[in-house]
Design a protein around this motif. Structure first.
Motif, PDB file in Angstrom:
ATOM      1  N   VAL A  41      10.518  15.123-108.393  1.00 37.57           N
ATOM      2  CA  VAL A  41       9.900  14.310-107.565  1.00 37.57           C
ATOM      3  C   VAL A  41      10.693  13.776-106.749  1.00 37.57           C
ATOM      4  N   ASN A  42      11.487  12.893-107.382  1.00 39.44           N
ATOM      5  CA  ASN A  42      12.581  11.866-106.419  1.00 39.44           C
ATOM      6  C   ASN A  42      13.517  12.520-105.519  1.00 39.44           C
ATOM      7  N   GLU A  43      14.364  13.694-105.812  1.00 41.41           N
ATOM      8  CA  GLU A  43      15.348  14.551-105.665  1.00 41.41           C
ATOM      9  C   GLU A  43      14.249  14.622-104.237  1.00 41.41           C
ATOM     10  N   LEU A  44      13.303  15.568-104.102  1.00 39.12           N
ATOM     11  CA  LEU A  44      12.654  15.738-103.258  1.00 39.12           C
ATOM     12  C   LEU A  44      12.028  14.469-102.081  1.00 39.12           C
ATOM     13  N   MET A  45      11.576  13.358-102.652  1.00 40.82           N
ATOM     14  CA  MET A  45      11.481  12.146-101.945  1.00 40.82           C
ATOM     15  C   MET A  45      12.363  12.202-100.831  1.00 40.82           C
ATOM     16  N   ARG A  46      13.853  11.952-101.608  1.00 39.17           N
ATOM     17  CA  ARG A  46      14.883  11.949-100.962  1.00 39.17           C
ATOM     18  C   ARG A  46      14.691  12.867 -99.860  1.00 39.17           C
ATOM     19  N   ALA A  86      -2.067  22.973-107.441  1.00 40.95           N
ATOM     20  CA  ALA A  86      -0.830  21.540-107.262  1.00 40.95           C
ATOM     21  C   ALA A  86      -1.038  20.648-106.939  1.00 40.95           C
ATOM     22  N   SER A  87      -2.318  20.304-106.785  1.00 37.11           N
ATOM     23  CA  SER A  87      -2.321  18.701-107.854  1.00 37.11           C
ATOM     24  C   SER A  87      -2.057  18.452-109.093  1.00 37.11           C
ATOM     25  N   ARG A  88      -1.623  19.308-109.724  1.00 37.49           N
ATOM     26  CA  ARG A  88      -0.702  19.133-110.930  1.00 37.49           C
ATOM     27  C   ARG A  88       0.561  18.922-111.895  1.00 37.49           C
ATOM     28  N   ASP A  89       0.829  19.471-109.945  1.00 35.14           N
ATOM     29  CA  ASP A  89       2.551  19.664-109.591  1.00 35.14           C
ATOM     30  C   ASP A  89       3.055  18.313-108.539  1.00 35.14           C
ATOM     31  N   LEU A  90       3.877  17.001-108.594  1.00 33.60           N
ATOM     32  CA  LEU A  90       3.852  15.174-108.001  1.00 33.60           C
ATOM     33  C   LEU A  90       4.433  15.355-106.787  1.00 33.60           C
ATOM     34  N   ARG A  91       5.143  17.509-107.659  1.00 36.18           N
ATOM     35  CA  ARG A  91       5.808  17.567-106.451  1.00 36.18           C
ATOM     36  C   ARG A  91       5.411  18.002-104.818  1.00 36.18           C
ATOM     37  N   GLU A  92       4.249  18.004-104.966  1.00 43.11           N
ATOM     38  CA  GLU A  92       3.076  18.588-103.608  1.00 43.11           C
ATOM     39  C   GLU A  92       2.706  17.485-103.177  1.00 43.11           C
ATOM     40  N   ALA A  93       3.122  16.081-103.950  1.00 42.27           N
ATOM     41  CA  ALA A  93       1.710  15.022-102.942  1.00 42.27           C
ATOM     42  C   ALA A  93       3.293  13.880-102.370  1.00 42.27           C
ATOM     43  N   VAL A  94       4.436  14.751-102.611  1.00 41.67           N
ATOM     44  CA  VAL A  94       5.815  14.333-101.901  1.00 41.67           C
ATOM     45  C   VAL A  94       5.427  14.251-100.255  1.00 41.67           C
ATOM     46  N   PRO A  95       5.323  14.786 -99.797  1.00 41.43           N
ATOM     47  CA  PRO A  95       5.913  14.990 -98.497  1.00 41.43           C
ATOM     48  C   PRO A  95       4.252  14.099 -97.893  1.00 41.43           C
TER      49      PRO A  95
END
Length: 373
Positions: A148-153, A81-90
């Motif tokens: 990433v930005n969409e998920l962060m939003r 999962a750590s290869r995908d920054l989206r996993e770090a978003v939460p």
């Protein structure tokens, strides 16, 4: 032009933005950094900084997250999962939510013409949308930001509501990864990574060439704080018989008994240390990986979470080093790293590639044009 740079908490997030801040100021523009915790170190680079979360540092914020949302912290240590920054978003959304009120206050008073934010600092697009100004994302490594930005939003929906922001700000991205180390095209503007690790009066041993091969060993700024020095202990155990000197750049010297060819040093600028080295062993942090690439050093990477697996993969696949586990590190592998031609040739190629990339100074006219639009 007034530029507000918004940083996430970590040192590794803010330092890649320092050369761009210098370039903007050297061109006559006004720059203010909104940061907190460990990222306040940018004040030592001659930049004005406002502390938007007084009394908090990375350790304190992550301890709060660990206590209240332990499942989020566990995600950062997941190998795949750590290869995908989206996993770090939460996780980083939780941090951004704690910082956003202070950042909005700073931005409202400062009234910037453009906002620059470090990757994974979700408050940057929020404040840009609130003020109706363009926004630029400062990249720092090899992990990609698609989605990433969409998920962060989505994760910051309450913060957007709290500050009356209904729209979104689409960022212009700055990508500092050498293109030959990417699987695809760069994200946005490709720019040279200029190492900035702070300044110091260099100790005498660092100002003189070593008498035999020197290997830097570092875990960066976050890993020792969060996970201790376990990986370093493993490395120390296997290097006693290697014909080289090893410098443990772990920010402390109380690491126990060491072989004669190993020394632990307090903090030194990593880029200056690497100029004297033959190779580096490290944890896969983005800044460490790119600083070592800029020094054309073969790299032995032992990743341990966050985006470090993505950085380690880039090193391994480009051939400038190898990615492995702590258990696989032995004297033979280190000896190979010191003597093999392949990683050294590839590392020299990457350094030449990096030095041919546009500098941060070349981005200033683009940012001026963006702000004027």
């Amino acid at each position: 032009m007034r530029v507000l740079i918004v940083s996430a908490l970590g040192t590794g997030h803010v330092l890649p933005a320092v050369p761009l801040a210098w370039a903007l100021r050297a061109a006559g523009h006004d720059v203010l950094l909104a940061a907190a915790g460990d990222a306040l170190v940018a004040g030592r680079a001659g930049l004005p900084v406002e502390d938007v979360l007084p009394g908090q540092d990375m350790r304190g914020v992550f301890e709060w997250i660990r206590e209240n949302r332990p499942e989020l912290v566990a995600r950062l240590g997941n190998t795949e999962a750590s290869r995908d920054l989206r996993e770090a978003v939460p996780v980083f959304a939780q941090v951004a939510d704690r910082m956003v009120d202070g950042i909005v206050d700073t931005a409202t008073r400062y009234r910037p013409d453009v906002v620059v934010y470090t990757q994974l600092q979700g408050a940057g697009p929020l404040v840009a949308a609130k003020l109706g100004v363009p926004v630029v994302q400062q990249g720092f490594g090899f992990a990609r930001t698609t989605g990433v930005n969409e998920l962060m939003r989505e994760h910051l929906a309450d913060a957007y509501l709290r500050h009356g922001v209904t729209g979104t700000a689409e960022p212009q991205r700055i990508d500092v990864a050498p293109p030959s180390m990417l699987a695809g095209a760069p994200e946005g503007w490709s720019a040279r990574y200029l190492p900035y690790n702070g300044g110091a009066v260099l100790p005498d041993w660092l100002a003189r060439p070593p008498s035999r091969p020197r290997v830097a060993v570092t875990l960066g700024t976050v890993a020792p704080m969060m996970s201790g020095l376990g990986a370093v202990s493993r490395i120390v155990d296997v290097v006693a018989g290697v014909d080289a000197d090893f410098v443990l750049a772990v920010g402390r010297t109380d690491v126990g008994d060491l072989p004669d060819n190993v020394v632990a040093v307090p903090w030194v600028p990593l880029d200056q240390l690497l100029r004297t080295c033959t190779a580096i062993i490290h944890h896969g942090g983005a800044g460490t990986t790119l600083t070592a690439a800029d020094a054309a050093l073969p790299q032995l990477v032992v990743p341990d979470g966050a985006d470090r697996y993505a950085n380690a993969d880039a090193v391994h696949e480009r051939g400038i080093g190898v990615s492995t586990t702590p258990e696989a590190v032995d004297a033979d592998l280190i000896g190979w790293l010191l003597k093999a031609d392949g990683p050294r040739v590839a590392a020299a190629e990457v350094r030449e590639e990096m030095r041919a990339m546009p500098t941060p100074a070349s981005l200033v006219p683009r940012i001026v044009e963006l702000a004027a639009s």
